[in-house]
Design an enzyme around this catalytic site. Sequence first.
Site, PDB file in Angstrom:
ATOM      1  CG  HIS A  70      38.538  -0.321  -2.177  1.00 23.01           C
ATOM      2  ND1 HIS A  70      39.593  -0.435  -3.055  1.00 23.01           N
ATOM      3  CD2 HIS A  70      37.659   0.529  -2.761  1.00 23.01           C
ATOM      4  CE1 HIS A  70      39.359   0.302  -4.127  1.00 23.01           C
ATOM      5  NE2 HIS A  70      38.180   0.902  -3.971  1.00 23.01           N
ATOM      6  CG  HIS A 119      48.349   4.971  -3.003  1.00 20.78           C
ATOM      7  ND1 HIS A 119      47.235   4.849  -3.821  1.00 20.78           N
ATOM      8  CD2 HIS A 119      49.306   5.562  -3.771  1.00 20.78           C
ATOM      9  CE1 HIS A 119      47.513   5.328  -5.015  1.00 20.78           C
ATOM     10  NE2 HIS A 119      48.755   5.782  -5.014  1.00 20.78           N
TER      11      HIS A 119
HETATM   12  P1  AMP Z   1      49.541   6.777  -7.943  1.00 22.36           P
HETATM   13  O1  AMP Z   1      49.998   7.230  -9.305  1.00 22.36           O
HETATM   14  O2  AMP Z   1      49.665   7.821  -6.882  1.00 22.36           O
HETATM   15  O3  AMP Z   1      48.156   6.147  -7.985  1.00 22.36           O
HETATM   16  O4  AMP Z   1      50.578   5.658  -7.497  1.00 22.36           O
HETATM   17  C1  AMP Z   1      50.419   4.304  -7.720  1.00 22.36           C
HETATM   18  C2  AMP Z   1      51.744   3.669  -7.388  1.00 22.36           C
HETATM   19  O5  AMP Z   1      51.546   2.278  -7.215  1.00 22.36           O
HETATM   20  C3  AMP Z   1      52.820   3.839  -8.476  1.00 22.36           C
HETATM   21  O6  AMP Z   1      53.934   4.560  -7.945  1.00 22.36           O
HETATM   22  C4  AMP Z   1      53.180   2.399  -8.836  1.00 22.36           C
HETATM   23  O7  AMP Z   1      54.551   2.220  -9.067  1.00 22.36           O
HETATM   24  C5  AMP Z   1      52.716   1.629  -7.630  1.00 22.36           C
HETATM   25  N1  AMP Z   1      52.367   0.238  -7.876  1.00 22.36           N
HETATM   26  C6  AMP Z   1      51.532  -0.237  -8.850  1.00 22.36           C
HETATM   27  N2  AMP Z   1      51.452  -1.581  -8.773  1.00 22.36           N
HETATM   28  C7  AMP Z   1      52.227  -1.954  -7.731  1.00 22.36           C
HETATM   29  C8  AMP Z   1      52.547  -3.217  -7.140  1.00 22.36           C
HETATM   30  N3  AMP Z   1      52.057  -4.374  -7.617  1.00 22.36           N
HETATM   31  N4  AMP Z   1      53.388  -3.234  -6.068  1.00 22.36           N
HETATM   32  C9  AMP Z   1      53.900  -2.073  -5.593  1.00 22.36           C
HETATM   33  N5  AMP Z   1      53.627  -0.862  -6.097  1.00 22.36           N
HETATM   34  C10 AMP Z   1      52.814  -0.800  -7.156  1.00 22.36           C
HETATM   35 ZN    ZN Z   2      41.254  -1.627  -3.068  1.00 22.00          ZN
END
Ligand code: AMP
Ligand code: ZN
Length: 132
Positions: A44, A97
Amino acid sequence: MCIFCKIINHEIPSAVVYEDQDVLAILDISQVTKGHTLVMPKKHVRNILEADDETAEACIRTAKMLAKRIVERTGAAGVNVLTNCGEAAGQTVEHLHFHIIPRYSSNDAITIEFNPSEKQDLEAVCALLKED
Ligand code: AMP
Ligand code: ZN
């Protein structure tokens, strides 16, 4: 524990595209385009600014490898690889990410625009950013 740590610990299900001891790649639940993938470190760290070099490198290596595979296997015409860092930049999940977003045309569901804005003094900006 954050939602991506729960995914990494298999407490929340996800569609795993790639996994090794340091990195996990899953399909983004929102699929901005077909094949939209998230690459995250198992450790993390909040974002790229807070990541140690090893963690950032492991993610970028994996993102590069998967971007190539995703483009080849989906037949995409291009790909955006990006990480949002901080709320102002659109980060909603505070666990580092990288998005891999295959692009099928410039009219698909994502728009990244570089709009003209205030003119900058390039010499001054460069002096600010350059190492002494
Ligand atoms: P960000 O706005 O760059 O923080 O992107 C976060 C991303 O995580 C978004 O595109 C969401 O659709 C994705 N996301 C959130 N929860 C999940 C989940 N449980 N599984 C897969 N993707 C997720
Ligand atoms: Zn985390």
